[in-house]
Motif scaffolding. Structure first.
Motif, PDB file in Angstrom:
ATOM      1  N   GLY A 144       0.788  -1.229   0.000  1.00  0.00           N
ATOM      2  CA  GLY A 144       0.000   0.000   0.000  1.00  0.00           C
ATOM      3  C   GLY A 144       0.810   1.264   0.000  1.00  0.00           C
ATOM      4  O   GLY A 144       0.246   2.360  -0.075  1.00  0.00           O
ATOM      5  N   PHE A 145       2.137   1.155   0.060  1.00  0.00           N
ATOM      6  CA  PHE A 145       2.996   2.331   0.142  1.00  0.00           C
ATOM      7  C   PHE A 145       3.981   2.377  -1.025  1.00  0.00           C
ATOM      8  O   PHE A 145       4.352   1.344  -1.599  1.00  0.00           O
ATOM      9  CB  PHE A 145       3.751   2.354   1.470  1.00  0.00           C
ATOM     10  N   GLY A 146       4.421   3.582  -1.353  1.00  0.00           N
ATOM     11  CA  GLY A 146       5.387   3.750  -2.420  1.00  0.00           C
ATOM     12  C   GLY A 146       4.871   3.191  -3.731  1.00  0.00           C
ATOM     13  O   GLY A 146       3.748   3.486  -4.162  1.00  0.00           O
ATOM     14  N   LEU A 147       5.669   2.347  -4.373  1.00  0.00           N
ATOM     15  CA  LEU A 147       5.327   1.788  -5.679  1.00  0.00           C
ATOM     16  C   LEU A 147       4.815   0.359  -5.596  1.00  0.00           C
ATOM     17  O   LEU A 147       4.664  -0.311  -6.616  1.00  0.00           O
ATOM     18  CB  LEU A 147       6.559   1.849  -6.599  1.00  0.00           C
ATOM     19  N   THR A 148       4.529  -0.111  -4.377  1.00  0.00           N
ATOM     20  CA  THR A 148       3.921  -1.434  -4.192  1.00  0.00           C
ATOM     21  C   THR A 148       2.403  -1.320  -4.357  1.00  0.00           C
ATOM     22  O   THR A 148       1.803  -0.295  -3.990  1.00  0.00           O
ATOM     23  CB  THR A 148       4.283  -2.002  -2.813  1.00  0.00           C
ATOM     24  N   ALA A 149       1.795  -2.373  -4.876  1.00  0.00           N
ATOM     25  CA  ALA A 149       0.346  -2.368  -5.080  1.00  0.00           C
ATOM     26  C   ALA A 149      -0.408  -2.218  -3.755  1.00  0.00           C
ATOM     27  O   ALA A 149       0.116  -2.546  -2.682  1.00  0.00           O
ATOM     28  CB  ALA A 149      -0.077  -3.663  -5.768  1.00  0.00           C
ATOM     29  N   HIS A 150      -1.643  -1.731  -3.857  1.00  0.00           N
ATOM     30  CA  HIS A 150      -2.489  -1.563  -2.682  1.00  0.00           C
ATOM     31  C   HIS A 150      -3.271  -2.849  -2.413  1.00  0.00           C
ATOM     32  O   HIS A 150      -3.996  -3.325  -3.290  1.00  0.00           O
ATOM     33  CB  HIS A 150      -3.480  -0.415  -2.894  1.00  0.00           C
ATOM     34  N   PRO A 151      -3.158  -3.413  -1.220  1.00  0.00           N
ATOM     35  CA  PRO A 151      -4.023  -4.541  -0.865  1.00  0.00           C
ATOM     36  C   PRO A 151      -5.446  -4.054  -0.626  1.00  0.00           C
ATOM     37  O   PRO A 151      -5.710  -2.842  -0.577  1.00  0.00           O
ATOM     38  CB  PRO A 151      -3.384  -5.075   0.416  1.00  0.00           C
ATOM     39  N   ALA A 152      -6.373  -4.991  -0.436  1.00  0.00           N
ATOM     40  CA  ALA A 152      -7.777  -4.620  -0.251  1.00  0.00           C
ATOM     41  C   ALA A 152      -7.979  -3.754   0.988  1.00  0.00           C
ATOM     42  O   ALA A 152      -8.786  -2.827   0.989  1.00  0.00           O
ATOM     43  CB  ALA A 152      -8.636  -5.878  -0.175  1.00  0.00           C
ATOM     44  N   GLY A 153      -7.234  -4.039   2.047  1.00  0.00           N
ATOM     45  CA  GLY A 153      -7.355  -3.258   3.270  1.00  0.00           C
ATOM     46  C   GLY A 153      -6.009  -2.720   3.700  1.00  0.00           C
ATOM     47  O   GLY A 153      -5.021  -2.823   2.965  1.00  0.00           O
ATOM     48  N   THR A 154      -5.973  -2.137   4.884  1.00  0.00           N
ATOM     49  CA  THR A 154      -4.720  -1.625   5.442  1.00  0.00           C
ATOM     50  C   THR A 154      -4.120  -2.662   6.367  1.00  0.00           C
ATOM     51  O   THR A 154      -4.802  -3.196   7.238  1.00  0.00           O
ATOM     52  CB  THR A 154      -4.969  -0.319   6.213  1.00  0.00           C
ATOM     53  N   TYR A 155      -2.841  -2.947   6.195  1.00  0.00           N
ATOM     54  CA  TYR A 155      -2.179  -3.969   7.000  1.00  0.00           C
ATOM     55  C   TYR A 155      -1.811  -3.431   8.373  1.00  0.00           C
ATOM     56  O   TYR A 155      -1.351  -2.298   8.515  1.00  0.00           O
ATOM     57  CB  TYR A 155      -0.901  -4.452   6.308  1.00  0.00           C
ATOM     58  N   ASP A 156      -1.959  -4.290   9.386  1.00  0.00           N
ATOM     59  CA  ASP A 156      -1.453  -3.968  10.715  1.00  0.00           C
ATOM     60  C   ASP A 156      -0.015  -4.471  10.834  1.00  0.00           C
ATOM     61  O   ASP A 156       0.574  -4.966   9.857  1.00  0.00           O
ATOM     62  CB  ASP A 156      -2.352  -4.549  11.812  1.00  0.00           C
ATOM     63  N   VAL A 157       0.573  -4.381  12.011  1.00  0.00           N
ATOM     64  CA  VAL A 157       1.972  -4.771  12.192  1.00  0.00           C
ATOM     65  C   VAL A 157       2.171  -6.248  11.860  1.00  0.00           C
ATOM     66  O   VAL A 157       3.125  -6.623  11.165  1.00  0.00           O
ATOM     67  CB  VAL A 157       2.446  -4.464  13.623  1.00  0.00           C
ATOM     68  N   ALA A 158       1.271  -7.100  12.320  1.00  0.00           N
ATOM     69  CA  ALA A 158       1.411  -8.534  12.081  1.00  0.00           C
ATOM     70  C   ALA A 158       1.346  -8.853  10.590  1.00  0.00           C
ATOM     71  O   ALA A 158       2.116  -9.691  10.086  1.00  0.00           O
ATOM     72  CB  ALA A 158       0.330  -9.300  12.834  1.00  0.00           C
ATOM     73  N   GLN A 159       0.455  -8.196   9.865  1.00  0.00           N
ATOM     74  CA  GLN A 159       0.330  -8.454   8.427  1.00  0.00           C
ATOM     75  C   GLN A 159       1.548  -7.939   7.658  1.00  0.00           C
ATOM     76  O   GLN A 159       2.029  -8.592   6.731  1.00  0.00           O
ATOM     77  CB  GLN A 159      -0.949  -7.813   7.896  1.00  0.00           C
ATOM     78  N   HIS A 160       2.038  -6.760   8.025  1.00  0.00           N
ATOM     79  CA  HIS A 160       3.249  -6.259   7.385  1.00  0.00           C
ATOM     80  C   HIS A 160       4.433  -7.184   7.669  1.00  0.00           C
ATOM     81  O   HIS A 160       5.277  -7.431   6.800  1.00  0.00           O
ATOM     82  CB  HIS A 160       3.578  -4.847   7.895  1.00  0.00           C
ATOM     83  N   THR A 161       4.498  -7.699   8.885  1.00  0.00           N
ATOM     84  CA  THR A 161       5.584  -8.606   9.255  1.00  0.00           C
ATOM     85  C   THR A 161       5.513  -9.889   8.441  1.00  0.00           C
ATOM     86  O   THR A 161       6.536 -10.378   7.933  1.00  0.00           O
ATOM     87  CB  THR A 161       5.517  -8.919  10.755  1.00  0.00           C
TER      88      THR A 161
END
Length: 285
Positions: free
Chosen positions: A93-110
């Motif tokens: 969801g940030f920079g030049l990476t595609a946006h997932p359906a929702g916003t990731y929390d810390v666990a999902q980003h990890t």
């Protein structure tokens, strides 16, 4: 043989127009950094990376904060690339990476970062996370210790005395008065790419993340880095982070504020190299 010209290091706390141009260059090559995309857990993920300098040194992975991207970490990447292969993934969801359906929390980003490491088939890395990225890096080291050789937490958020959106935003507003103003175009571009809603949701996840639960589980040798003028990470919280991790040391950079990884790349790179060198001596021994 021609040699590529690298930006001249500037005093801590400063940020030059040359560094700004470098930060905004992706996906075009600049100062040896190039862009590529790989499918990671079904998400087209952008990574800015340096060439392998051929030193045999372990890779360094730089993880950005919550409203930003790889861009503001490029001065540090260039400083480290003289001795290490450096990777700067954009989180979902940030920079030049595609946006997932929702916003990731810390666990999902990890989990995504762990999958990214598998996709690149990297050996154990030194991972440096800045601000919210430090929360993700700490979680990676705690939950996937087999992937992390050394850990650097630069300006780590998660201070229990700032676990509300107004308090944390207030500290960031103070920080904007202490930062080099030339960084502003990077922040504006990154917020535009991510979208204000994603930034606000990620802020809520950061405020709700109890980073202490991960810090006490970190086994990797760790460096906690802050700027001496950082209002987001006051000395008491910096020292508490270092206390919670069994093998941690601290580095305070005079003249720098919260964006120490951006405005003091030479000093931070030197600290990273010392940490990795000490870690290598332990491994070799």
């Amino acid at each position: 043989m021609s040699r590529r010209r690298l930006p001249t290091p500037t005093p801590a706390g400063r940020f030059t127009m040359a560094e700004l141009r470098l930060a905004m260059a992706a996906p075009q090559p600049a100062a040896g950094l190039t862009s590529e995309w790989r499918l990671v857990d079904g998400l087209r993920t952008h990574t800015r990376r340096s060439p392998d300098p051929g030193t045999g040194a372990p890779p360094v992975v730089l993880v950005h904060g919550l409203a930003v991207s790889h861009r503001y970490l490029t001065p540090l990447a260039v400083a480290l690339a003289r001795t290490h292969p450096v990777y700067l993934p954009d989180l979902p969801g940030f920079g030049l990476t595609a946006h997932p359906a929702g916003t990731y929390d810390v666990a999902q980003h990890t989990a995504h970062l762990a999958a990214w490491l598998r996709a690149y088939r990297l050996p154990r890395v030194c991972v440096l996370g800045h601000s919210f990225g430090a929360e993700v890096a700490a979680a990676l080291a705690a939950r996937h210790p087999e992937t992390v050789r050394a850990l650097v937490l630069a300006g780590p958020t998660g201070d229990p005395t700032a676990r509300s959106r107004p308090t944390l935003l207030g500290r960031w507003l103070v920080d904007t008065l202490r930062e080099a103003k030339a960084q502003a175009p990077i922040l504006l571009r990154d917020v535009w790419d991510a979208g204000p809603r994603r930034v606000a949701a990620t802020l809520s996840y950061s405020v709700g993340n109890a980073i202490e639960a991960d810090l006490v589980r970190v086994e990797a040798p760790t460096l906690v880095v802050t700027g001496a003028r950082d209002p987001v990470v006051p000395p008491a919280w910096r020292d508490e982070v270092a206390r919670l991790i069994p093998h941690a040391r601290t580095l305070v950079v005079p003249g720098a504020a919260h964006n120490v990884a951006t405005t003091a790349p030479a000093e931070v790179a030197a600290g990273v190299r010392r940490l990795i060198a000490d870690t290598s001596r332990v491994h070799d021994g």
